[in-house]
Design a protein around this motif. Structure first.
Motif, PDB file in Angstrom:
ATOM      1  N   SER A  59       0.798  -1.225   0.000  1.00 12.13           N
ATOM      2  CA  SER A  59       0.000   0.000   0.000  1.00 12.13           C
ATOM      3  C   SER A  59       0.831   1.276   0.000  1.00 12.13           C
ATOM      4  O   SER A  59       0.287   2.368   0.014  1.00 12.13           O
ATOM      5  CB  SER A  59      -0.929   0.004   1.207  1.00 12.13           C
ATOM      6  N   GLY A  60       2.154   1.187   0.017  1.00 11.41           N
ATOM      7  CA  GLY A  60       2.986   2.382   0.004  1.00 11.41           C
ATOM      8  C   GLY A  60       4.378   2.125   0.543  1.00 11.41           C
ATOM      9  O   GLY A  60       4.861   0.995   0.542  1.00 11.41           O
ATOM     10  N   GLU A  61       5.012   3.190   1.029  1.00 12.79           N
ATOM     11  CA  GLU A  61       6.373   3.096   1.543  1.00 12.79           C
ATOM     12  C   GLU A  61       6.486   3.874   2.849  1.00 12.79           C
ATOM     13  O   GLU A  61       5.695   4.763   3.120  1.00 12.79           O
ATOM     14  CB  GLU A  61       7.354   3.685   0.522  1.00 12.79           C
ATOM     15  N   ALA A  62       7.497   3.515   3.638  1.00 16.20           N
ATOM     16  CA  ALA A  62       7.721   4.212   4.908  1.00 16.20           C
ATOM     17  C   ALA A  62       9.189   4.584   5.038  1.00 16.20           C
ATOM     18  O   ALA A  62      10.075   3.821   4.655  1.00 16.20           O
ATOM     19  CB  ALA A  62       7.315   3.327   6.082  1.00 16.20           C
ATOM     20  N   PHE A  63       9.437   5.765   5.565  1.00 20.79           N
ATOM     21  CA  PHE A  63      10.777   6.252   5.874  1.00 20.79           C
ATOM     22  C   PHE A  63      10.878   6.257   7.394  1.00 20.79           C
ATOM     23  O   PHE A  63      10.051   6.864   8.076  1.00 20.79           O
ATOM     24  CB  PHE A  63      10.954   7.668   5.316  1.00 20.79           C
ATOM     25  N   ILE A  64      11.862   5.566   7.942  1.00 22.18           N
ATOM     26  CA  ILE A  64      11.997   5.414   9.394  1.00 22.18           C
ATOM     27  C   ILE A  64      13.354   5.953   9.815  1.00 22.18           C
ATOM     28  O   ILE A  64      14.377   5.592   9.223  1.00 22.18           O
ATOM     29  CB  ILE A  64      11.857   3.936   9.806  1.00 22.18           C
ATOM     30  N   ARG A  65      13.360   6.791  10.840  1.00 23.85           N
ATOM     31  CA  ARG A  65      14.601   7.396  11.307  1.00 23.85           C
ATOM     32  C   ARG A  65      14.564   7.500  12.823  1.00 23.85           C
ATOM     33  O   ARG A  65      13.546   7.854  13.409  1.00 23.85           O
ATOM     34  CB  ARG A  65      14.723   8.789  10.695  1.00 23.85           C
ATOM     35  N   SER A  66      15.671   7.160  13.497  1.00 23.35           N
ATOM     36  CA  SER A  66      15.702   7.286  14.960  1.00 23.35           C
ATOM     37  C   SER A  66      15.929   8.748  15.341  1.00 23.35           C
ATOM     38  O   SER A  66      16.583   9.497  14.628  1.00 23.35           O
ATOM     39  CB  SER A  66      16.797   6.404  15.552  1.00 23.35           C
ATOM     40  N   LEU A  67      15.341   9.131  16.464  1.00 22.42           N
ATOM     41  CA  LEU A  67      15.472  10.494  16.982  1.00 22.42           C
ATOM     42  C   LEU A  67      15.749  10.447  18.473  1.00 22.42           C
ATOM     43  O   LEU A  67      15.137   9.661  19.195  1.00 22.42           O
ATOM     44  CB  LEU A  67      14.179  11.288  16.773  1.00 22.42           C
ATOM     45  N   ALA A  68      16.636  11.299  18.917  1.00 21.99           N
ATOM     46  CA  ALA A  68      16.929  11.462  20.350  1.00 21.99           C
ATOM     47  C   ALA A  68      17.277  10.146  21.036  1.00 21.99           C
ATOM     48  O   ALA A  68      17.069   9.991  22.224  1.00 21.99           O
ATOM     49  CB  ALA A  68      15.769  12.153  21.060  1.00 21.99           C
ATOM     50  N   GLY A  69      17.781   9.208  20.302  1.00 22.56           N
ATOM     51  CA  GLY A  69      18.253   7.959  20.886  1.00 22.56           C
ATOM     52  C   GLY A  69      17.200   6.910  21.203  1.00 22.56           C
ATOM     53  O   GLY A  69      17.500   5.731  21.177  1.00 22.56           O
ATOM     54  N   ILE A  70      15.959   7.322  21.489  1.00 24.39           N
ATOM     55  CA  ILE A  70      14.964   6.326  21.878  1.00 24.39           C
ATOM     56  C   ILE A  70      13.654   6.405  21.114  1.00 24.39           C
ATOM     57  O   ILE A  70      12.775   5.579  21.308  1.00 24.39           O
ATOM     58  CB  ILE A  70      14.660   6.398  23.392  1.00 24.39           C
ATOM     59  N   TYR A  71      13.502   7.414  20.270  1.00 27.09           N
ATOM     60  CA  TYR A  71      12.256   7.584  19.525  1.00 27.09           C
ATOM     61  C   TYR A  71      12.457   7.232  18.057  1.00 27.09           C
ATOM     62  O   TYR A  71      13.574   7.288  17.548  1.00 27.09           O
ATOM     63  CB  TYR A  71      11.760   9.029  19.620  1.00 27.09           C
ATOM     64  N   LEU A  72      11.372   6.889  17.396  1.00 25.93           N
ATOM     65  CA  LEU A  72      11.401   6.640  15.959  1.00 25.93           C
ATOM     66  C   LEU A  72      10.465   7.624  15.267  1.00 25.93           C
ATOM     67  O   LEU A  72       9.333   7.813  15.693  1.00 25.93           O
ATOM     68  CB  LEU A  72      10.924   5.219  15.628  1.00 25.93           C
ATOM     69  N   LEU A  73      10.954   8.222  14.203  1.00 25.67           N
ATOM     70  CA  LEU A  73      10.129   9.044  13.335  1.00 25.67           C
ATOM     71  C   LEU A  73       9.754   8.150  12.166  1.00 25.67           C
ATOM     72  O   LEU A  73      10.624   7.633  11.468  1.00 25.67           O
ATOM     73  CB  LEU A  73      10.914  10.261  12.837  1.00 25.67           C
ATOM     74  N   VAL A  74       8.466   7.929  11.977  1.00 25.16           N
ATOM     75  CA  VAL A  74       7.997   7.068  10.896  1.00 25.16           C
ATOM     76  C   VAL A  74       7.099   7.907   9.996  1.00 25.16           C
ATOM     77  O   VAL A  74       6.062   8.399  10.428  1.00 25.16           O
ATOM     78  CB  VAL A  74       7.207   5.847  11.439  1.00 25.16           C
ATOM     79  N   LEU A  75       7.540   8.082   8.753  1.00 20.73           N
ATOM     80  CA  LEU A  75       6.758   8.817   7.765  1.00 20.73           C
ATOM     81  C   LEU A  75       6.247   7.812   6.749  1.00 20.73           C
ATOM     82  O   LEU A  75       7.035   7.101   6.123  1.00 20.73           O
ATOM     83  CB  LEU A  75       7.620   9.877   7.076  1.00 20.73           C
TER      84      LEU A  75
END
Length: 81
Positions: A18-34
């Protein structure tokens, strides 16, 4: 896929039917998922995330350090069979 304990500085792309996701870690413990419904420019997204990363990490660091206190519980009587 990486587990949360092995994230480090994660940067990953995932493709789904259904699409694509860009995943990046932030501040050591969080994930940014677009998540995108269609293909996207990886370089463009990476650039936007890099420019916003400092602001995002600042906002995350400003979050309260503790979980809110638990709400009062209630007891329910158990009926005998």
């Amino acid at each position: 896929r990486k587990t949360p304990s092995s994230l480090g500085s994660l940067r990953q792309l995932e493709r789904f039917a259904s699409g694509e996701a860009f995943i990046r870690s932030l501040a050591g413990i969080y994930l940014l998922v677009l998540v995108f419904e269609d293909t996207f420019s990886e370089l463009r997204v990476e650039g936007v995330v890099k420019r916003a990363r400092g602001h995002l990490e600042e906002r995350l660091a400003a979050l309260p350090p503790e979980d809110p206190p638990p709400k009062g519980g209630r007891l329910l009587p158990m009926r005998e069979p």
